[in-house]
Write a protein that holds these residues in place. Structure first.
Motif, PDB file in Angstrom:
ATOM      1  N   LYS A   1      -7.891 -70.861 107.998  1.00  0.00           N
ATOM      2  CA  LYS A   1      -6.486 -70.404 108.399  1.00  0.00           C
ATOM      3  C   LYS A   1      -6.454 -68.837 108.754  1.00  0.00           C
ATOM      4  N   LYS A   2      -5.438 -68.456 109.209  1.00  0.00           N
ATOM      5  CA  LYS A   2      -5.472 -67.089 109.822  1.00  0.00           C
ATOM      6  C   LYS A   2      -5.689 -65.901 108.849  1.00  0.00           C
TER       7      LYS A   2
ATOM      8  N   THR B   1      -3.459 -71.027 117.930  1.00  0.00           N
ATOM      9  CA  THR B   1      -1.980 -71.441 117.343  1.00  0.00           C
ATOM     10  C   THR B   1      -1.527 -72.754 118.048  1.00  0.00           C
TER      11      THR B   1
ATOM     12  N   LEU C   1       3.786 -76.712 114.799  1.00  0.00           N
ATOM     13  CA  LEU C   1       4.117 -77.834 113.610  1.00  0.00           C
ATOM     14  C   LEU C   1       5.519 -78.358 114.082  1.00  0.00           C
TER      15      LEU C   1
ATOM     16  N   THR D   1       4.878 -72.828 113.798  1.00  0.00           N
ATOM     17  CA  THR D   1       3.381 -72.710 114.277  1.00  0.00           C
ATOM     18  C   THR D   1       2.411 -72.523 113.429  1.00  0.00           C
ATOM     19  N   ASP D   2       1.106 -72.700 113.400  1.00  0.00           N
ATOM     20  CA  ASP D   2       0.208 -72.405 112.598  1.00  0.00           C
ATOM     21  C   ASP D   2      -0.948 -71.824 113.333  1.00  0.00           C
ATOM     22  N   THR D   3      -1.924 -71.344 112.604  1.00  0.00           N
ATOM     23  CA  THR D   3      -3.313 -70.640 113.469  1.00  0.00           C
ATOM     24  C   THR D   3      -4.525 -70.952 112.641  1.00  0.00           C
TER      25      THR D   3
ATOM     26  N   THR E   1      -3.748 -81.239 112.369  1.00  0.00           N
ATOM     27  CA  THR E   1      -4.844 -80.038 112.090  1.00  0.00           C
ATOM     28  C   THR E   1      -6.323 -80.254 112.724  1.00  0.00           C
TER      29      THR E   1
END
Ligand code: AMP
Length: 171
Positions: A79-80, A91, A94, A98-100, A126
Protein backbone atom coordinates in the motif's frame (compact mmCIF):
# COMPACT_ATOMS: atom_id res chain seq x y z
CA UNK A 1 -5.06 -32.84 4.85
CA UNK A 2 -8.28 -30.85 4.48
CA UNK A 3 -7.12 -27.23 4.44
CA UNK A 4 -10.72 -25.99 4.65
CA UNK A 5 -11.04 -27.38 8.18
CA UNK A 6 -8.27 -25.05 9.33
CA UNK A 7 -9.75 -21.83 7.97
CA UNK A 8 -11.90 -19.96 10.46
CA UNK A 9 -14.91 -17.97 9.35
CA UNK A 10 -15.89 -14.96 11.46
CA UNK A 11 -19.22 -13.22 10.83
CA UNK A 12 -19.64 -9.44 10.69
CA UNK A 13 -15.94 -8.55 10.41
CA UNK A 14 -14.70 -5.92 9.64
CA UNK A 15 -18.28 -4.70 9.27
CA UNK A 16 -21.83 -6.10 9.55
CA UNK A 17 -22.75 -8.51 6.76
CA UNK A 18 -19.17 -9.51 5.87
CA UNK A 19 -18.11 -13.10 6.49
CA UNK A 20 -14.36 -12.91 7.11
CA UNK A 21 -12.24 -15.95 6.20
CA UNK A 22 -9.37 -15.97 8.69
CA UNK A 23 -6.19 -17.87 7.77
CA UNK A 24 -4.63 -17.29 11.23
CA UNK A 25 -5.71 -20.77 12.30
CA UNK A 26 -4.23 -22.28 9.12
CA UNK A 27 -0.91 -20.50 9.69
CA UNK A 28 -0.86 -21.66 13.31
CA UNK A 29 -1.20 -25.36 12.37
CA UNK A 30 2.19 -26.56 11.11
CA UNK A 31 0.96 -29.59 9.14
CA UNK A 32 -1.97 -27.73 7.55
CA UNK A 33 0.29 -24.84 6.58
CA UNK A 34 2.87 -27.26 5.15
CA UNK A 35 0.09 -28.84 3.05
CA UNK A 36 -1.07 -25.40 1.89
CA UNK A 37 2.41 -24.42 0.72
CA UNK A 38 2.88 -27.83 -0.94
CA UNK A 39 -0.43 -27.55 -2.83
CA UNK A 40 0.34 -24.00 -3.95
CA UNK A 41 3.82 -25.10 -5.06
CA UNK A 42 2.31 -27.84 -7.21
CA UNK A 43 -0.09 -25.38 -8.85
CA UNK A 44 2.43 -22.56 -9.35
CA UNK A 45 5.54 -24.52 -10.42
CA UNK A 46 4.26 -25.27 -13.98
CA UNK A 47 4.13 -21.51 -14.67
CA UNK A 48 7.93 -21.44 -14.23
CA UNK A 49 8.09 -18.08 -12.42
CA UNK A 50 11.34 -16.17 -12.05
CA UNK A 51 9.81 -14.34 -9.07
CA UNK A 52 6.76 -14.58 -6.83
CA UNK A 53 4.90 -11.42 -5.87
CA UNK A 54 2.97 -11.06 -2.60
CA UNK A 55 0.23 -8.47 -2.11
CA UNK A 56 0.25 -6.76 1.32
CA UNK A 57 -0.23 -8.15 3.80
CA UNK A 58 -1.50 -11.71 3.90
CA UNK A 59 -0.17 -12.19 0.37
CA UNK A 60 3.31 -11.83 1.90
CA UNK A 61 2.58 -14.73 4.25
CA UNK A 62 1.42 -16.79 1.29
CA UNK A 63 4.13 -15.91 -1.24
CA UNK A 64 7.30 -15.81 0.87
CA UNK A 65 7.39 -19.48 2.01
CA UNK A 66 6.26 -20.55 -1.45
CA UNK A 67 9.16 -18.66 -3.06
CA UNK A 68 11.54 -20.50 -0.74
CA UNK A 69 9.92 -23.83 -1.65
CA UNK A 70 10.21 -23.10 -5.39
CA UNK A 71 13.72 -21.67 -5.13
CA UNK A 72 12.78 -18.27 -6.60
CA UNK A 73 12.87 -14.69 -5.32
CA UNK A 74 10.01 -12.84 -3.63
CA UNK A 75 8.94 -9.23 -4.08
CA UNK A 76 6.28 -7.06 -2.46
CA UNK A 77 3.34 -5.05 -3.75
CA UNK A 78 2.50 -2.67 -0.90
CA UNK A 79 0.00 0.00 0.00
CA UNK A 80 0.99 3.60 -0.52
CA UNK A 81 3.95 5.05 1.37
CA UNK A 82 5.43 1.84 2.81
CA UNK A 83 8.30 1.10 0.41
CA UNK A 84 11.58 3.03 0.56
CA UNK A 85 13.38 4.42 -2.48
CA UNK A 86 11.97 5.00 -5.94
CA UNK A 87 8.54 3.44 -6.42
CA UNK A 88 6.01 3.02 -9.22
CA UNK A 89 2.36 3.30 -8.22
CA UNK A 90 -1.08 2.50 -9.56
CA UNK A 91 -4.27 4.09 -8.26
CA UNK A 92 -7.52 2.21 -8.81
CA UNK A 93 -11.20 2.69 -8.03
CA UNK A 94 -12.98 1.12 -5.07
CA UNK A 95 -16.74 1.09 -4.46
CA UNK A 96 -16.20 4.34 -2.55
CA UNK A 97 -13.02 6.27 -3.33
CA UNK A 98 -9.68 4.97 -4.55
CA UNK A 99 -6.71 2.96 -3.36
CA UNK A 100 -3.05 2.91 -4.40
CA UNK A 101 -0.54 0.07 -4.69
CA UNK A 102 3.23 0.47 -5.11
CA UNK A 103 6.27 -1.53 -6.14
CA UNK A 104 9.95 -0.61 -5.95
CA UNK A 105 11.05 0.74 -9.32
CA UNK A 106 13.95 -1.73 -9.62
CA UNK A 107 12.09 -4.81 -8.34
CA UNK A 108 11.43 -6.28 -11.79
CA UNK A 109 13.66 -6.69 -14.82
CA UNK A 110 11.38 -6.30 -17.85
CA UNK A 111 10.34 -9.68 -19.23
CA UNK A 112 10.65 -11.54 -15.92
CA UNK A 113 7.95 -14.16 -15.40
CA UNK A 114 5.98 -13.61 -12.21
CA UNK A 115 3.10 -15.30 -10.37
CA UNK A 116 1.14 -13.10 -7.96
CA UNK A 117 -0.25 -14.35 -4.64
CA UNK A 118 -2.80 -13.22 -2.13
CA UNK A 119 -4.62 -15.11 0.61
CA UNK A 120 -8.13 -14.60 -0.74
CA UNK A 121 -9.92 -13.76 -4.01
CA UNK A 122 -13.12 -11.76 -3.47
CA UNK A 123 -14.04 -9.30 -6.28
CA UNK A 124 -10.59 -9.54 -7.85
CA UNK A 125 -10.06 -5.77 -7.68
CA UNK A 126 -6.91 -5.99 -5.54
CA UNK A 127 -5.29 -8.62 -7.76
CA UNK A 128 -6.28 -6.79 -10.97
CA UNK A 129 -4.60 -3.64 -9.62
CA UNK A 130 -1.44 -5.55 -8.71
CA UNK A 131 -1.31 -7.14 -12.17
CA UNK A 132 -1.75 -3.73 -13.82
CA UNK A 133 1.10 -2.33 -11.71
CA UNK A 134 3.38 -5.27 -12.48
CA UNK A 135 2.76 -4.99 -16.21
CA UNK A 136 3.53 -1.27 -16.06
CA UNK A 137 7.08 -2.18 -14.95
CA UNK A 138 7.47 -4.84 -17.63
CA UNK A 139 6.60 -8.02 -15.73
CA UNK A 140 5.29 -11.02 -17.65
CA UNK A 141 2.42 -12.00 -15.33
CA UNK A 142 1.86 -15.73 -15.83
CA UNK A 143 -0.78 -16.50 -13.16
CA UNK A 144 -2.51 -15.50 -9.95
CA UNK A 145 -2.86 -17.89 -7.00
CA UNK A 146 -4.83 -17.75 -3.76
CA UNK A 147 -5.57 -20.00 -0.83
CA UNK A 148 -9.28 -19.05 -0.66
CA UNK A 149 -11.81 -18.02 -3.31
CA UNK A 150 -15.26 -16.55 -2.69
CA UNK A 151 -16.74 -18.30 -5.71
CA UNK A 152 -20.09 -16.51 -5.51
CA UNK A 153 -18.39 -13.17 -6.27
CA UNK A 154 -16.88 -14.52 -9.51
CA UNK A 155 -13.74 -12.38 -9.11
CA UNK A 156 -12.00 -14.57 -11.71
CA UNK A 157 -13.86 -12.76 -14.44
CA UNK A 158 -11.88 -9.61 -13.62
CA UNK A 159 -8.52 -11.38 -14.07
CA UNK A 160 -7.00 -12.10 -17.50
CA UNK A 161 -4.44 -14.64 -16.26
CA UNK A 162 -4.87 -18.28 -15.14
CA UNK A 163 -6.22 -18.38 -11.58
CA UNK A 164 -5.51 -21.11 -9.01
CA UNK A 165 -7.30 -21.39 -5.67
CA UNK A 166 -7.18 -24.20 -3.11
CA UNK A 167 -10.52 -23.73 -1.31
CA UNK A 168 -13.72 -22.15 -2.63
CA UNK A 169 -16.76 -20.97 -0.65
CA UNK A 170 -20.16 -20.63 -2.26
CA UNK A 171 -21.67 -18.22 0.25
P1 AMP B 1 -10.90 -8.18 -3.58
O1 AMP B 1 -10.05 -7.05 -4.06
O2 AMP B 1 -12.35 -7.81 -3.48
O3 AMP B 1 -10.68 -9.45 -4.36
O4 AMP B 1 -10.47 -8.45 -2.07
C1 AMP B 1 -9.38 -9.23 -1.78
C2 AMP B 1 -8.53 -8.66 -0.67
O5 AMP B 1 -9.32 -8.29 0.46
C3 AMP B 1 -7.56 -9.71 -0.17
O6 AMP B 1 -6.33 -9.07 0.13
C4 AMP B 1 -8.22 -10.31 1.05
O7 AMP B 1 -7.26 -10.57 2.05
C5 AMP B 1 -9.21 -9.25 1.51
N1 AMP B 1 -10.58 -9.78 1.71
C6 AMP B 1 -11.69 -9.44 0.99
N2 AMP B 1 -12.78 -10.07 1.43
C7 AMP B 1 -12.37 -10.87 2.45
C8 AMP B 1 -13.04 -11.81 3.31
N3 AMP B 1 -14.37 -12.06 3.21
N4 AMP B 1 -12.31 -12.46 4.24
C9 AMP B 1 -10.97 -12.23 4.35
N5 AMP B 1 -10.29 -11.36 3.58
C10 AMP B 1 -10.97 -10.68 2.64
Amino acid sequence: MDIRQHIRSIPDFPKPGIQFYDISTLLAHAAAWRATVDQLAEAVRPHKPDLLVGIESRGFLTAAPLALALGVGFIMVRKKGKLPGAVIRHTYDLEYGTDTVEIQADAITPGQRVVVLDDLLATGGTMAAAIHLLRSVGADVRAAAFIVELGFLDGRKNLDVPVTTLVSYDQ
